[in-house]
Design a protein around this motif. Structure first.
Motif, PDB file in Angstrom:
ATOM      1  N   ASN A 139       0.910  -1.620   0.119  1.00 56.35           N
ATOM      2  CA  ASN A 139      -0.499   0.117   0.054  1.00 56.35           C
ATOM      3  C   ASN A 139       1.100   1.574   0.211  1.00 56.35           C
ATOM      4  O   ASN A 139       1.761   1.401   0.813  1.00 56.35           O
ATOM      5  CB  ASN A 139      -0.582  -0.100   1.384  1.00 56.35           C
ATOM      6  N   VAL A 140       0.941   1.731  -1.390  1.00 57.39           N
ATOM      7  CA  VAL A 140       1.480   3.797  -0.784  1.00 57.39           C
ATOM      8  C   VAL A 140       0.602   4.476  -0.484  1.00 57.39           C
ATOM      9  O   VAL A 140      -0.110   4.727  -0.716  1.00 57.39           O
ATOM     10  CB  VAL A 140       1.421   3.457  -2.232  1.00 57.39           C
ATOM     11  N   SER A 141       0.456   4.605   0.830  1.00 54.90           N
ATOM     12  CA  SER A 141       0.675   5.639   1.886  1.00 54.90           C
ATOM     13  C   SER A 141       0.946   7.147   1.571  1.00 54.90           C
ATOM     14  O   SER A 141       2.096   7.548   0.670  1.00 54.90           O
ATOM     15  CB  SER A 141       0.930   5.454   3.448  1.00 54.90           C
ATOM     16  N   ILE A 181       2.644  -4.398   3.477  1.00 51.79           N
ATOM     17  CA  ILE A 181       3.781  -3.433   3.717  1.00 51.79           C
ATOM     18  C   ILE A 181       3.391  -1.959   3.404  1.00 51.79           C
ATOM     19  O   ILE A 181       2.702  -1.935   1.833  1.00 51.79           O
ATOM     20  CB  ILE A 181       5.147  -3.833   2.585  1.00 51.79           C
ATOM     21  N   THR A 182       3.444  -1.142   4.005  1.00 52.03           N
ATOM     22  CA  THR A 182       3.252  -0.204   3.752  1.00 52.03           C
ATOM     23  C   THR A 182       4.590   1.255   3.032  1.00 52.03           C
ATOM     24  O   THR A 182       5.547   1.044   3.112  1.00 52.03           O
ATOM     25  CB  THR A 182       2.912   0.971   4.945  1.00 52.03           C
ATOM     26  N   VAL A 183       4.430   1.591   1.747  1.00 55.27           N
ATOM     27  CA  VAL A 183       5.491   2.921   1.812  1.00 55.27           C
ATOM     28  C   VAL A 183       4.983   3.812   1.873  1.00 55.27           C
ATOM     29  O   VAL A 183       3.756   4.124   1.000  1.00 55.27           O
ATOM     30  CB  VAL A 183       6.240   2.338  -0.098  1.00 55.27           C
ATOM     31  N   ILE A 239       9.712  -0.304  -4.295  1.00 61.75           N
ATOM     32  CA  ILE A 239       8.282  -1.151  -3.802  1.00 61.75           C
ATOM     33  C   ILE A 239       9.327  -2.840  -4.382  1.00 61.75           C
ATOM     34  O   ILE A 239       8.526  -3.698  -3.791  1.00 61.75           O
ATOM     35  CB  ILE A 239       7.732  -0.408  -4.596  1.00 61.75           C
ATOM     36  N   ALA A 240       9.487  -2.172  -5.210  1.00 61.26           N
ATOM     37  CA  ALA A 240      10.286  -3.862  -6.632  1.00 61.26           C
ATOM     38  C   ALA A 240      10.798  -4.824  -5.835  1.00 61.26           C
ATOM     39  O   ALA A 240      10.991  -6.038  -5.438  1.00 61.26           O
ATOM     40  CB  ALA A 240      11.569  -3.752  -7.422  1.00 61.26           C
ATOM     41  N   GLU A 252       6.083  -0.880   7.623  1.00 62.31           N
ATOM     42  CA  GLU A 252       6.529   0.907   7.148  1.00 62.31           C
ATOM     43  C   GLU A 252       7.969   1.416   7.071  1.00 62.31           C
ATOM     44  O   GLU A 252       8.861   1.876   7.012  1.00 62.31           O
ATOM     45  CB  GLU A 252       5.493   1.489   7.648  1.00 62.31           C
ATOM     46  N   TYR A 253       7.955   1.267   5.322  1.00 56.50           N
ATOM     47  CA  TYR A 253       9.635   1.926   4.889  1.00 56.50           C
ATOM     48  C   TYR A 253       8.844   3.187   4.153  1.00 56.50           C
ATOM     49  O   TYR A 253       7.565   3.963   3.669  1.00 56.50           O
ATOM     50  CB  TYR A 253       9.499   1.108   3.587  1.00 56.50           C
TER      51      TYR A 253
END
Length: 263
Positions: A139-141, A181-183, A239-240, A252-253
């Motif tokens: 998930n792109v937050s 995972i959150t980015v 993300i990759a 979270e990254y």
């Protein structure tokens, strides 16, 4: 580095521009087959080998339409990236300029439909395939989820909900082999920051200052240690990597140039 993604499949929402388009290109370069969803198909997306699906994911039925089409095209889903976001500049500006009394319910509803409910609905529709293939949801937050008071309020709160959703997905489906995972990007060189008619560009015109000068001012005020915006490609590469086989989940990254400083 071989990320061991070749031959696998991905669904990327919001893949027509910005981070989404950079990610589509990155995943294709890693040998993945990609289906991407957006409301329009841009020239940049047409140049890729991705399968574009024109759909409005802010609607109740759009997410299921996307997943149904993706399953037909791909046969199964190994990776889902919920990236769609921001939307129209005017919508983004309302949340930044209006307070809680002034910001009406329909704006909140639209923002949550775009950023939170789209991810919830696409994830829910894709989960049977993701469980079967022991796949991954990213998930792109946004760093805004960590500084919700800074505004735009509706955007930041919806992203905070999205970040929380990642934790729920990781906990409920980790035992079935699904990672979540959150980015969270900070300032990224997308239209919000770079386009003359984007959010920052409009602010510069209203204040009568050069666009570049206002960008530098905002970065300094936001505590961006590197002093620059990230590139969409930098977010895509992270993300990759997270999509590659590993034991990371629920985390979270940040790609924020040092903006978030708390432990």
């Amino acid at each position: 580095m071989d990320l061991h993604l070749a031959g696998k499949t991905a669904v990327v929402t919001g893949g027509s521009k910005g981070i989404g388009l950079a990610l589509v290109r990155t995943l294709l370069a890693e040998g993945m087959r990609v289906v991407t969803a957006s409301r329009t198909i841009t020239a940049g997306l047409k140049e890729t080998a991705a399968v574009p699906v024109t759909v409005d994911l802010s609607t109740a039925h759009g997410p299921a339409e996307l997943v149904d089409r993706a399953l037909v095209e791909l046969g199964g889903i190994d990776l889902l990236v919920n990236n769609v976001g921001v939307g129209d500049t005017d919508d983004f500006a309302k949340g930044a300029r209006l307070n809680l009394i002034e910001l009406p319910d329909d704006v909140w509803e639209h923002t949550f439909n775009l950023h939170f409910y789209s991810a919830l609905r696409v994830s829910r529709a894709a989960l049977p395939s993701l469980v079967e293939r022991r796949g991954t949801i990213i998930n792109v937050s946004s760093v805004g989820a960590r500084s919700v008071a800074a505004g735009p309020a509706d955007y930041n709160v919806s992203k905070a909900a999205l970040s929380a959703l990642t934790k729920v997905l990781a906990e409920q489906f980790g035992g079935k082999g699904v990672r979540a995972i959150t980015v969270s990007p900070g300032p990224v060189g997308t239209g919000v920051w770079t386009d003359p008619d984007g959010f920052v560009g409009r602010m510069a015109k209203e204040q009568g200052v050069p666009h570049d000068a206002l960008v530098e001012q905002i970065l300094a005020a936001s505590g961006v240690t590197t002093g620059r915006v990230a590139t969409p490609e930098e977010v895509a590469r992270l993300i990759a990597f997270l999509a590659s086989p590993n034991n990371i989940t629920g985390s979270e990254y940040f790609v924020d140039g040092g903006m978030i400083k708390n432990v």
